[in-house]
Design a protein around this motif. Structure first.
Motif, PDB file in Angstrom:
ATOM      1  N   LEU A 160      30.837   2.115 -21.983  1.00 44.78           N
ATOM      2  CA  LEU A 160      30.048   2.994 -22.853  1.00 44.78           C
ATOM      3  C   LEU A 160      30.286   2.600 -24.303  1.00 44.78           C
ATOM      4  CD1 LEU A 160      30.967   6.318 -21.061  1.00 44.78           C
ATOM      5  CD2 LEU A 160      28.647   5.412 -21.149  1.00 44.78           C
ATOM      6  N   ARG A 161      29.279   2.863 -25.144  1.00 47.18           N
ATOM      7  CA  ARG A 161      29.454   2.625 -26.570  1.00 47.18           C
ATOM      8  C   ARG A 161      28.649   3.656 -27.343  1.00 47.18           C
ATOM      9  NH1 ARG A 161      25.665  -2.790 -26.784  1.00 47.18           N
ATOM     10  NH2 ARG A 161      23.683  -1.735 -27.268  1.00 47.18           N
ATOM     11  N   ALA A 162      29.109   3.963 -28.539  1.00 47.12           N
ATOM     12  CA  ALA A 162      28.374   4.855 -29.451  1.00 47.12           C
ATOM     13  C   ALA A 162      28.430   4.232 -30.842  1.00 47.12           C
ATOM     14  CB  ALA A 162      29.000   6.251 -29.462  1.00 47.12           C
ATOM     15  N   ARG A 163      27.318   4.347 -31.593  1.00 43.75           N
ATOM     16  CA  ARG A 163      27.288   3.750 -32.933  1.00 43.75           C
ATOM     17  C   ARG A 163      26.234   4.449 -33.790  1.00 43.75           C
ATOM     18  NH1 ARG A 163      24.464  -2.194 -31.900  1.00 43.75           N
ATOM     19  NH2 ARG A 163      22.501  -1.407 -30.996  1.00 43.75           N
ATOM     20  N   HIS A 164      26.342   4.189 -35.095  1.00 42.56           N
ATOM     21  CA  HIS A 164      25.335   4.654 -36.044  1.00 42.56           C
ATOM     22  C   HIS A 164      24.247   3.586 -36.166  1.00 42.56           C
ATOM     23  CE1 HIS A 164      27.956   7.817 -38.199  1.00 42.56           C
ATOM     24  NE2 HIS A 164      26.898   8.426 -37.674  1.00 42.56           N
ATOM     25  N   GLU A 165      23.040   3.940 -35.861  1.00 46.21           N
ATOM     26  CA  GLU A 165      21.934   3.020 -36.103  1.00 46.21           C
ATOM     27  C   GLU A 165      21.462   3.200 -37.539  1.00 46.21           C
ATOM     28  OE1 GLU A 165      18.920   3.625 -33.163  1.00 46.21           O
ATOM     29  OE2 GLU A 165      19.762   2.088 -31.861  1.00 46.21           O
ATOM     30  N   GLY A 166      21.448   2.122 -38.295  1.00 45.74           N
ATOM     31  CA  GLY A 166      21.068   2.185 -39.704  1.00 45.74           C
ATOM     32  C   GLY A 166      22.227   1.931 -40.636  1.00 45.74           C
ATOM     33  N   ALA A 167      23.465   1.944 -40.131  1.00 42.06           N
ATOM     34  CA  ALA A 167      24.638   1.677 -40.965  1.00 42.06           C
ATOM     35  C   ALA A 167      24.900   0.179 -41.036  1.00 42.06           C
ATOM     36  CB  ALA A 167      25.857   2.397 -40.409  1.00 42.06           C
ATOM     37  N   ARG A 168      25.332  -0.290 -42.215  1.00 39.03           N
ATOM     38  CA  ARG A 168      25.627  -1.701 -42.402  1.00 39.03           C
ATOM     39  C   ARG A 168      27.115  -1.957 -42.611  1.00 39.03           C
ATOM     40  NH1 ARG A 168      22.222  -4.178 -47.083  1.00 39.03           N
ATOM     41  NH2 ARG A 168      23.277  -6.053 -46.277  1.00 39.03           N
ATOM     42  N   PHE A 169      27.780  -0.994 -43.234  1.00 35.29           N
ATOM     43  CA  PHE A 169      29.197  -1.171 -43.547  1.00 35.29           C
ATOM     44  C   PHE A 169      30.008  -0.047 -42.888  1.00 35.29           C
ATOM     45  CE2 PHE A 169      26.673  -2.631 -47.201  1.00 35.29           C
ATOM     46  CZ  PHE A 169      26.975  -3.982 -47.156  1.00 35.29           C
ATOM     47  N   ASP A 170      31.304  -0.327 -42.682  1.00 31.58           N
ATOM     48  CA  ASP A 170      32.171   0.684 -42.064  1.00 31.58           C
ATOM     49  C   ASP A 170      32.220   1.953 -42.912  1.00 31.58           C
ATOM     50  OD1 ASP A 170      32.696  -1.082 -40.059  1.00 31.58           O
ATOM     51  OD2 ASP A 170      34.637  -1.733 -40.849  1.00 31.58           O
ATOM     52  N   SER A 171      32.193   1.797 -44.215  1.00 36.57           N
ATOM     53  CA  SER A 171      32.305   2.964 -45.097  1.00 36.57           C
ATOM     54  C   SER A 171      31.030   3.805 -45.132  1.00 36.57           C
ATOM     55  CB  SER A 171      32.654   2.510 -46.516  1.00 36.57           C
ATOM     56  OG  SER A 171      31.654   1.625 -47.016  1.00 36.57           O
ATOM     57  N   ASP A 172      29.934   3.277 -44.530  1.00 41.10           N
ATOM     58  CA  ASP A 172      28.688   4.050 -44.505  1.00 41.10           C
ATOM     59  C   ASP A 172      28.840   5.345 -43.721  1.00 41.10           C
ATOM     60  OD1 ASP A 172      27.442   2.191 -46.034  1.00 41.10           O
ATOM     61  OD2 ASP A 172      26.265   1.276 -44.410  1.00 41.10           O
ATOM     62  N   VAL A 173      29.843   5.414 -42.858  1.00 41.30           N
ATOM     63  CA  VAL A 173      30.003   6.617 -42.042  1.00 41.30           C
ATOM     64  C   VAL A 173      30.205   7.851 -42.916  1.00 41.30           C
ATOM     65  CG1 VAL A 173      32.506   6.321 -41.769  1.00 41.30           C
ATOM     66  CG2 VAL A 173      31.233   7.608 -40.069  1.00 41.30           C
ATOM     67  N   PHE A 174      30.880   7.698 -44.065  1.00 39.17           N
ATOM     68  CA  PHE A 174      31.117   8.847 -44.942  1.00 39.17           C
ATOM     69  C   PHE A 174      29.812   9.298 -45.598  1.00 39.17           C
ATOM     70  CE2 PHE A 174      35.071   6.337 -44.851  1.00 39.17           C
ATOM     71  CZ  PHE A 174      35.911   7.279 -44.309  1.00 39.17           C
ATOM     72  N   LEU A 175      28.995   8.342 -46.030  1.00 40.38           N
ATOM     73  CA  LEU A 175      27.714   8.685 -46.659  1.00 40.38           C
ATOM     74  C   LEU A 175      26.751   9.288 -45.646  1.00 40.38           C
ATOM     75  CD1 LEU A 175      27.248   5.492 -48.878  1.00 40.38           C
ATOM     76  CD2 LEU A 175      28.147   7.729 -49.560  1.00 40.38           C
ATOM     77  N   ILE A 176      26.812   8.801 -44.428  1.00 36.19           N
ATOM     78  CA  ILE A 176      25.932   9.345 -43.386  1.00 36.19           C
ATOM     79  C   ILE A 176      26.302  10.788 -43.085  1.00 36.19           C
ATOM     80  CG2 ILE A 176      25.294   9.140 -40.957  1.00 36.19           C
ATOM     81  CD1 ILE A 176      25.667   6.087 -41.297  1.00 36.19           C
ATOM     82  N   GLU A 177      27.588  11.060 -42.978  1.00 36.80           N
ATOM     83  CA  GLU A 177      28.019  12.416 -42.679  1.00 36.80           C
ATOM     84  C   GLU A 177      27.732  13.374 -43.827  1.00 36.80           C
ATOM     85  OE1 GLU A 177      29.148  13.669 -39.776  1.00 36.80           O
ATOM     86  OE2 GLU A 177      28.529  11.689 -39.064  1.00 36.80           O
ATOM     87  N   GLU A 178      27.659  12.853 -45.034  1.00 36.25           N
ATOM     88  CA  GLU A 178      27.311  13.694 -46.192  1.00 36.25           C
ATOM     89  C   GLU A 178      25.803  13.812 -46.393  1.00 36.25           C
ATOM     90  OE1 GLU A 178      29.289  11.791 -49.404  1.00 36.25           O
ATOM     91  OE2 GLU A 178      31.319  12.242 -48.666  1.00 36.25           O
ATOM     92  N   GLY A 179      25.025  13.102 -45.560  1.00 35.57           N
ATOM     93  CA  GLY A 179      23.570  13.189 -45.652  1.00 35.57           C
ATOM     94  C   GLY A 179      22.957  12.299 -46.698  1.00 35.57           C
ATOM     95  N   VAL A 180      23.734  11.415 -47.294  1.00 37.98           N
ATOM     96  CA  VAL A 180      23.217  10.528 -48.337  1.00 37.98           C
ATOM     97  C   VAL A 180      22.414   9.377 -47.724  1.00 37.98           C
ATOM     98  CG1 VAL A 180      23.835   8.970 -50.246  1.00 37.98           C
ATOM     99  CG2 VAL A 180      25.120  11.103 -49.869  1.00 37.98           C
ATOM    100  N   LEU A 181      22.919   8.801 -46.612  1.00 36.45           N
ATOM    101  CA  LEU A 181      22.222   7.710 -45.921  1.00 36.45           C
ATOM    102  C   LEU A 181      21.611   8.222 -44.630  1.00 36.45           C
ATOM    103  CD1 LEU A 181      24.638   4.642 -46.228  1.00 36.45           C
ATOM    104  CD2 LEU A 181      22.490   5.015 -47.433  1.00 36.45           C
TER     105      LEU A 181
END
Length: 566
Positions: free
Chosen positions: A64-85
């Protein structure tokens, strides 16, 4: 039922197109609001263009795998969770195909609807539907029964089980005993279950000396698991317990620790030792066969069989010496070999150095074997290991390594000979032996290894089934492993898991084997292309003294006529 295969069931996901799909392996995107876990069984249906029909493709989740579609960098996870990306979490499952029905090996098409397979569809996916005779061998992670084809256990189409795992964690012996319980009580053996026999060697402590007692730690949850498997949560009903005679005890009382009642001591008479040619089992280490003195072993064995005169009490008369203890017999053999005409016993052209090497080895066995071979106990017949009960437990846990090899070799040979003499494959005789690498190592030869190889290669036709266990399959004779229809793996050491002996496990299963918890096993059987991960219930029989429910002979109270007497 939701997620079941059928016209009204909802999809669990769809075949994705961003990863290549092959007939044997493909990825499934899990739809929102659903989830998959390892070992889930799935099914999809592909229409065949121009054929006017379809193919059902069954498979099992292997990763099994899970990932963010649309993220390019590891640090994008913080921006995604804040709704910026903007990004979306996606989950996908890697599926290993198990069956095509009909057998047309085509690839799943991206976008095809995938559903969980349950009920009849699950049985088809795992080939359970084609098993005419099957026994439950555990529960899957989602609580469904996992079956094994009895025809690959009883010798009809195959035989033998091999279990590997780290000592104390993999619960190898516990699972072997559970298999026996399922065989005896599932009903698949029919009327033959009553006559089917099992021989177990208890190699550690008193763990297997309470199989006829209920387990007081069995709780309601475990009782429910037995009910789900269709098995009774009860101890074994027909058990005979054997323990070695206590060293130095003139009455040959059983050498046990926490249990004495219901245990019979065993030993062999000097007459049996000579008549049945048991001397080679004193030299049962696989390294012994490489030594020159083995020719002396075989010559002396033949002499004892021909010339030892049995006495009524189990003793023998050898070379004008009356022997009623093992020490006396060893002295008589030594005296005969050291005499001027000792070549008659040792063999012609045998040098004195070889004879002395044999004598030294012979005398070193005194301390280990003297209480197991004797002619000084009245009525020795009642101390002879027999196999009348459904389950025979032979305790060897308190014996030295040499004595263990002697007992295992002698008892195994007798059980195998009885089956050969019967001339019938039924009733079946199962043999459970742990520490298989000690008795059938990959290198060298020994009398025990020869017997185990004989069982592995001819036992199927004779109805003798070996359930062998060891920490490291890489150290066991290859032919024994190769002849095992069912291969079971518990917790493995990471270095051992990388060995070629576990090539039947896909990479994900090998990795899982290194973190498996007690009670979790991976089972591979011939009809299934993918090993199955299962759990088996807590033993309904006691495995330690503190788990054992009181037996009828343990109870004292007001009805005990001797209560309170000095």
């Amino acid at each position: 039922m939701a997620d079941e295969i059928g016209p009204a069931s909802r999809p669990i996901g769809r075949v994705i197109g961003t990863d290549p799909a092959t007939p044997l392996e493909f990825w499934v995107a899990v739809q929102e609001g659903s989830f998959l876990q390892l070992d889930d069984v799935l099914v999809l249906e592909r229409e065949l263009p121009g054929q006017g029909g379809s193919v059902k493709i069954y498979g099992m989740v292997a990763d099994l795998r899970a990932r963010h579609e649309g993220a390019r960098f590891d640090s994008d996870v913080f921006l995604i969770e804040e709704g910026v990306l903007p990004a979306q979490v996606t989950e996908a499952a890697k599926v290993l195909a198990t069956r095509f029905e009909p057998e047309i090996f085509v690839t799943p098409v991206p976008g095809e609807v995938v559903r969980k397979a349950r009920g009849d569809a699950r049985d088809e996916a795992l080939y359970f539907d084609g098993m005419k005779r099957k026994i439950p061998v555990g529960l899957s992670r989602d609580g469904e029964i996992v079956h094994a084809n009895l025809e690959f256990l009883d010798g009809t189409r195959g035989a033998h089980v091999n279990i590997s795992g780290v000592s104390g964690v993999a619960t190898k012996t516990s699972y072997a005993v559970f298999l026996l319980h399922s065989l005896f009580t599932s009903g698949e053996l029919g009327a033959g279950a009553h006559n089917t026999k099992a021989l177990i060697f208890n190699v550690k402590g008193d763990d297997l000396l309470f199989l006829d007692r209920g387990n007081r730690k069995l709780d309601g949850e475990q009782m429910e698991r037995y009910a789900r498997l269709g098995l009774p949560a009860q101890p074994f009903r027909s058990v005979r317990l054997w323990a070695p005679a206590r060293p130095g005890d003139p009455s040959a009382a059983p050498h046990t620790g926490s249990r004495a009642e219901g245990v019979t001591s065993y030993f062999w008479t000097l007459a049996e030792f000579c008549r049945d040619e048991l001397l080679p089992f004193l030299f049962a280490d696989a390294d012994d066969e490489r030594q020159q003195y083995t020719i002396v072993v075989h010559n002396v064995t033949a002499r004892l069989r021909r010339e030892a005169q049995p006495l009524d009490d189990g003793g023998v008369r050898v070379a004008d010496a009356t022997c009623r203890t093992f020490d006396q017999l060893m002295d008589a053999i030594s005296d005969r070999l050291e005499a001027e005409d000792g070549s008659d016993w040792a063999g012609r052209s045998i040098g004195s150095g070889t004879i002395n090497a044999f004598i030294r080895r012979l005398h070193s066995a005194r301390r280990d074997i003297a209480h197991l071979v004797r002619g000084d106990v009245p009525n020795p017949a009642k101390h002879r290991v027999e196999f009348q009960r459904q389950l025979t437990v032979v305790d060897i846990g308190k014996l030295s390594s040499r004595a263990q090899r002697f007992v295992v070799g002698v008892v195994l040979r007798r059980a195998f000979q009885k089956k050969e003499e019967s001339g019938s494959r039924t009733p079946l005789q199962f043999v459970v032996l742990d520490e298989l690498n000690k008795y059938a190592p990959r290198e060298g030869r020994s009398p025990i290894k020869d017997i185990l190889l004989d069982i592995a290669e001819r036992g199927r036709s004779l109805g003798v089934i070996l359930i062998g266990a060891q920490q490291t399959a890489s150290e066991v004779e290859r032919r024994i492993i190769a002849n095992s229809s069912l291969r079971v793996v518990g917790r493995l050491d990471s270095a051992e898991a990388s060995r070629a002996e576990y090539a039947f496990l896909p990479p994900a299963h090998r990795q899982r084997a290194t973190i498996s918890k007690p009670g979790t096993m991976i089972v591979s059987q011939p009809e299934l292309p993918v090993p199955l991960v299962l759990e088996f219930p807590f033993p309904a029989w006691a495995t330690r003294p503190d788990e054992a429910e009181a037996g009828p002979d343990d109870q004292t109270g007001p009805d005990d006529p001797f209560e309170g007497l000095e």
